[in-house]
Design a protein around this motif. Structure first.
Motif, short mmCIF file in Angstrom:
data_model
loop_
_atom_site.label_atom_id
_atom_site.label_comp_id
_atom_site.label_asym_id
_atom_site.label_seq_id
_atom_site.Cartn_x
_atom_site.Cartn_y
_atom_site.Cartn_z
N ILE A 1 -4.19 -1.23 -6.26
CA ILE A 1 -4.67 -1.79 -7.52
C ILE A 1 -3.50 -2.25 -8.37
N PHE A 2 -2.43 -1.48 -8.40
CA PHE A 2 -1.26 -1.88 -9.18
C PHE A 2 -0.65 -3.16 -8.63
N GLU A 3 -0.55 -3.25 -7.31
CA GLU A 3 0.04 -4.46 -6.73
C GLU A 3 -0.87 -5.67 -6.87
N LEU A 4 -2.19 -5.45 -6.93
CA LEU A 4 -3.12 -6.56 -7.12
C LEU A 4 -3.07 -7.10 -8.55
N THR A 5 -2.91 -6.21 -9.52
CA THR A 5 -2.97 -6.62 -10.92
C THR A 5 -1.60 -6.78 -11.56
N GLY A 6 -0.61 -6.02 -11.08
CA GLY A 6 0.70 -6.06 -11.72
C GLY A 6 0.71 -5.42 -13.08
N ALA A 7 -0.35 -4.71 -13.44
CA ALA A 7 -0.47 -4.09 -14.76
C ALA A 7 -0.20 -2.60 -14.64
N LEU A 8 0.95 -2.17 -15.09
CA LEU A 8 1.32 -0.76 -15.01
C LEU A 8 0.45 0.10 -15.92
N ASN A 9 -0.05 -0.49 -17.01
CA ASN A 9 -0.83 0.31 -17.95
C ASN A 9 -2.20 0.69 -17.41
N TYR A 10 -2.64 0.10 -16.27
CA TYR A 10 -3.92 0.46 -15.69
C TYR A 10 -3.78 1.45 -14.53
N ILE A 11 -2.59 1.98 -14.35
CA ILE A 11 -2.42 3.02 -13.33
C ILE A 11 -3.17 4.29 -13.74
N LEU A 12 -3.05 4.69 -15.00
CA LEU A 12 -3.73 5.91 -15.46
C LEU A 12 -5.25 5.80 -15.36
N PRO A 13 -5.89 4.70 -15.82
CA PRO A 13 -7.34 4.60 -15.59
C PRO A 13 -7.73 4.65 -14.12
N THR A 14 -6.92 4.03 -13.27
CA THR A 14 -7.23 4.06 -11.84
C THR A 14 -7.15 5.48 -11.30
N MET A 15 -6.14 6.23 -11.73
CA MET A 15 -6.02 7.62 -11.28
C MET A 15 -7.17 8.48 -11.80
N ILE A 16 -7.60 8.23 -13.03
CA ILE A 16 -8.75 8.97 -13.57
C ILE A 16 -9.99 8.71 -12.73
N VAL A 17 -10.22 7.45 -12.39
CA VAL A 17 -11.38 7.09 -11.59
C VAL A 17 -11.29 7.72 -10.21
N VAL A 18 -10.13 7.64 -9.57
CA VAL A 18 -9.99 8.16 -8.20
C VAL A 18 -10.11 9.68 -8.18
N ILE A 19 -9.53 10.37 -9.17
CA ILE A 19 -9.62 11.83 -9.21
C ILE A 19 -11.06 12.27 -9.42
N THR A 20 -11.78 11.56 -10.30
CA THR A 20 -13.19 11.88 -10.51
C THR A 20 -13.99 11.65 -9.24
N THR A 21 -13.69 10.56 -8.55
CA THR A 21 -14.37 10.28 -7.28
C THR A 21 -14.12 11.39 -6.27
N LYS A 22 -12.89 11.83 -6.17
CA LYS A 22 -12.56 12.90 -5.22
C LYS A 22 -13.28 14.20 -5.59
N ALA A 23 -13.34 14.51 -6.88
CA ALA A 23 -14.02 15.73 -7.31
C ALA A 23 -15.51 15.69 -6.94
N VAL A 24 -16.14 14.55 -7.15
CA VAL A 24 -17.56 14.42 -6.80
C VAL A 24 -17.76 14.52 -5.30
N CYS A 25 -16.89 13.85 -4.53
CA CYS A 25 -17.00 13.91 -3.06
C CYS A 25 -16.82 15.33 -2.55
N ASP A 26 -15.83 16.04 -3.07
CA ASP A 26 -15.60 17.42 -2.63
C ASP A 26 -16.76 18.33 -3.02
N PHE A 27 -17.35 18.07 -4.20
CA PHE A 27 -18.46 18.92 -4.64
C PHE A 27 -19.70 18.70 -3.79
N ILE A 28 -19.96 17.45 -3.40
CA ILE A 28 -21.18 17.14 -2.66
C ILE A 28 -21.03 17.44 -1.17
N SER A 29 -19.93 16.95 -0.59
CA SER A 29 -19.79 17.02 0.87
C SER A 29 -18.77 18.05 1.33
N GLY A 30 -18.20 18.81 0.42
CA GLY A 30 -17.27 19.87 0.83
C GLY A 30 -15.97 19.38 1.40
#
Length: 756
Positions: A504-533
């Motif tokens: 995502i960073f290399e596609l956009t070149g926007a360093l300020n959107y690294i934190l939102p991307t990490m928030i989204v990915v961490i939330t996704t991982k938490a939901v996946c781990d909760f549902i599918s173990g």
């Protein structure tokens, strides 16, 4: 105490006995003893085809001069990268040109690749129904061309190919997937498969094509082609280059190869992978396949605006969607894939044609589904310069505030249809990846959330929550929500958590959107781990479903299971001394990759391990070899050996010393070692087989296939236990509810009686 519990009768002489021995521990309980005996009665499983022994392969001598070795290595990786970039550029140009042919043509130049660079783009007809019919017919035709070509010329060209490449890199010997016909068929049919409008992408097949190119280039250099370890390094670098060309992200490609394709990596391998990916992207940039200003992919964007703190709420919503989306797609696609294997195996072409026909009919009315998926993402990611504008028609009204509800309806319908089509299309008998469809589904949902958030801000801009927004600037950028939604859906399906933010960073070149991307990915991982173990992504699931002997990332969570309960106890062993005739018979009848060497079948004292291929080559190199000659695998001499040598000398038998080909220090572990430790040993070191010994006495051996069979049994058992627990809890809740209901009814009766 260890002894031989059962011998299978043999006609060989006792002094040169080669027999199948079942080793059983006597210190176990009676139930355990009977269970082990029942297992020992099953036929031994061949492990010749279970994979490459990376330990032995790394010990092979190098034929290249030491001074020329680094130069030749960099040259090979450079050629691989340039070749991958060239092929990727040609495939990208052909894909865009064929895809655009479904909706119209460029009047100024028929060979213009993209609509963006065409000054006079025209539809096939002024009648919408005619354009609809042409779209459906061409989509079906392109799908038929791809499917019939794959069926007639190379069935191994179907599918993504990531699972097969992971298995080969892990050591599973399957060279048929890297042949030149597979490369040619997959390269030629991939543009037609994508242009058919099916919910598939080219990123997975790009990895397969890149690995085929790496194998082809390595075959030109004997030193690399003879060493399977060097070929594996080239395949890892090629997979990085394939993803780098697909996303225009060389660093993301390297991280993908580390996170998804291999369990072992070194600093040298990382640098070579990066060099190969950089060479590929440089070649792709020089070709300029889309005739744009430096864009390596159509959906590459740049963002100038920053995000605000209150938007974290929306980012968490996108992360929850990514986890739910990924879990749903994986579960349902696995079920449909099993249905396809059982009922549609012989009707692959018909299935693809019907899918393309239905997809074209369903998708044409929706503009976000009608155009190519990469082009659709380039529209959804777009940062609007203002509300409305002259480009409203090109953007399908997504930048026009007056059409917000239309955009919401279109994106919601596109998300649902894309998800459904992805589930039933991925795995069809055409070159098909899952990256782009997952991104496209997440992008439509992200644009939906972004449009809703913009509407909320327009209605309630005066509340303190939006206080940090300036009144003279646009506060909400819906395009960023589409980008983050795409990241959430892809990470939820593939379960790769580090590669996505980098891409995502290399596609956009926007360093300020690294934190939102990490928030989204961490939330996704938490939901996946909760549902599918914490289950692995869809690529690992495909590897497991297809029965490939490869350890995935979620196969090492067995801390309380000892290897003594998993190992094979029926082992074909060789004694220190054996006749050539008996040895030839075993090599011809058995299909094992190697044999443990023991002092005798009575003591089972381990001497070493001998590779079957090396043994056959050594025997073939000996001239005038008598069938009565004696082969010795050890230099150890006893008084009985001296007596046997005198007898053999009197009969004229020749003694052959092959102790130099015996590995006298094979990888061995204790029976009390847990399964997760053995799995890490296979992943990190890569032996073909691990011997299980206690105090130097051979008790059994274990291969990757043995571990996979055990983990599958444990997984099924855990699933049944969880279902039983849920059912028990459900019964307890129902019983509690019935008792509570009866108690309330009793109290109400008492209250009514007193009221009278």
């Amino acid at each position: 105490m260890i002894n031989a519990a059962k011998f299978i009768s043999s006609t060989l002489r006792p002094s040169y006995l080669l027999t199948i021995v079942t080793v059983v521990r006597q210190d176990g309980a009676a139930a355990e003893h009977s269970r082990l005996v029942s297992i020992s009665l099953s036929p031994p499983i061949s492990y010749r085809k279970h994979g490459t022994d990376w330990v032995q392969d790394s010990l092979k001598p190098v034929d290249v001069p030491r001074l020329l070795l680094p130069l030749s290595s960099w040259l090979v990786f450079l050629l691989v990268g340039l070749s991958i970039g060239l092929v990727s550029g040609v495939v990208s140009m052909a894909t865009v040109w064929i895809s655009n042919a479904k909706t119209g043509f460029c009047a100024s130049s028929v060979w213009t690749i993209s609509k963006i660079t065409c000054h006079q783009w025209r539809r096939w007809s002024d009648w919408k129904l005619v354009n609809y019919i042409i779209y459906v017919v061409l989509s079906t035709l392109f799908a038929f061309i791809a499917a019939i070509t794959v069926k007639k010329l190379s069935r191994r060209s179907a599918g993504s190919g990531i699972g097969e490449m992971k298995s080969i890199i892990a050591g599973f010997e399957n060279p048929e997937y890297l042949r030149l016909p597979v490369l040619l068929v997959k390269t030629c049919t991939l543009p037609f498969a994508i242009a058919s409008g099916l919910s598939i992408g080219k990123e997975g097949p790009s990895v397969h094509v890149a690995c085929c190119i790496g194998e082809l280039v390595a075959s030109l250099f004997p030193y690399f082609h003879k060493s399977k370890l060097k070929v594996r390094e080239i395949l890892i670098a090629a997979s990085a280059a394939g993803v780098a060309c697909a996303f225009g992200s060389p660093i993301g490609g390297v991280m993908f190869s580390i996170e998804e394709m291999t369990h072992t990596y070194t600093t040298k391998m990382i640098w070579r992978s990066f060099f190969c990916a950089l060479a590929a992207t440089a070649m792709l940039s020089a070709l300029n396949p889309f005739q744009t200003d430096g864009k390596l992919v159509l959906f590459q964007v740049t963002y100038d605006r920053n995000w605000h703190f209150f938007e974290i709420i929306y980012f968490i919503v996108l992360g929850v969607f990514g986890g739910l989306f990924g879990t749903l797609v994986i579960k349902l696609n696995m079920l449909y894939s099993k249905f396809r294997q059982n009922h549609l195996r012989n009707n692959g072409v018909m299935e693809v044609v019907l899918l393309a026909f239905l997809t074209a009919i369903i998708c044409y009315p929706n503009p976000f589904l009608r155009i190519d998926q990469t082009e659709s993402m380039s529209v959804l990611f777009r940062e609007c310069d203002g509300i409305g504008g002259a480009r409203s028609e090109e953007n399908f009204g997504i930048c026009d505030s007056g059409e917000d509800w239309t955009t919401i309806n279109r994106t919601l319908l596109a998300t649902l249809l894309r998800t459904l089509l992805l589930i039933i299309t991925y795995g069809a008998q055409v070159p098909a990846g899952i990256f782009v469809p997952s991104l496209a589904a997440g992008a439509t949902f992200g644009r939906l959330v972004g449009t809703l958030s913009r509407m909320v801000y327009s209605r309630y801009s005066h509340i303190p929550l939006f206080g940090e927004c300036r009144s003279d600037a646009q506060c909400i950028t819906p395009g960023t929500y589409a980008l983050l939604g795409a990241a959430a859906s892809l990470s939820g399906v593939m379960r790769i958590w580090v590669t996505i933010p980098i891409i995502i960073f290399e596609l956009t070149g926007a360093l300020n959107y690294i934190l939102p991307t990490m928030i989204v990915v961490i939330t996704t991982k938490a939901v996946c781990d909760f549902i599918s173990g914490g289950e692995a992504g869809i690529a690992d699931q495909m590897v497991r479903m297809n029965g490939m002997p490869v350890l995935t990332r979620d196969d090492d969570n067995y801390f309380n299971v000892r290897i003594s309960g998993v190992m094979k106890r029926r082992v074909v062993v060789l004694e220190e001394s054996v006749k050539v005739a008996d040895l030839d018979r075993v090599l011809e009848e058995e299909e094992y990759s190697g044999y443990p060497v023991v002092q005798s079948t009575q003591s089972m004292k381990l001497v070493g391990y001998v590779d079957a291929d090396v043994l056959q080559q050594r025997l073939a190199s000996l001239a005038a070899l008598s069938q009565h000659s004696v082969v010795r695998f050890s230099n150890r001499r006893t008084i009985f050996d001296a007596q046997n040598e005198e007898q053999d000398g009197s009969t004229g038998n020749q003694e052959i010393d092959l102790s130099d080909i015996v590995n006298d220090m094979p990888i061995s572990m204790s029976p009390s070692t847990t399964v997760d430790v053995v799995m890490k040993m296979f992943k990190k070191i890569g032996p073909r087989v691990v011997l299980i010994t206690r105090l130097g006495v051979l008790q059994g051996l274990v291969t990757v296939k043995d571990l996979l069979e055990e983990t599958e049994m444990l997984r099924v058992g855990n699933e049944r236990a969880i279902k039983a627990t849920k059912a028990s809890i459900g019964e307890d809740v129902a019983d509690f509810w019935n008792r509570l209901k009866q108690g309330v009814q009793g109290v109400s009766k008492v209250m009514r009686w007193r009221g009278r």
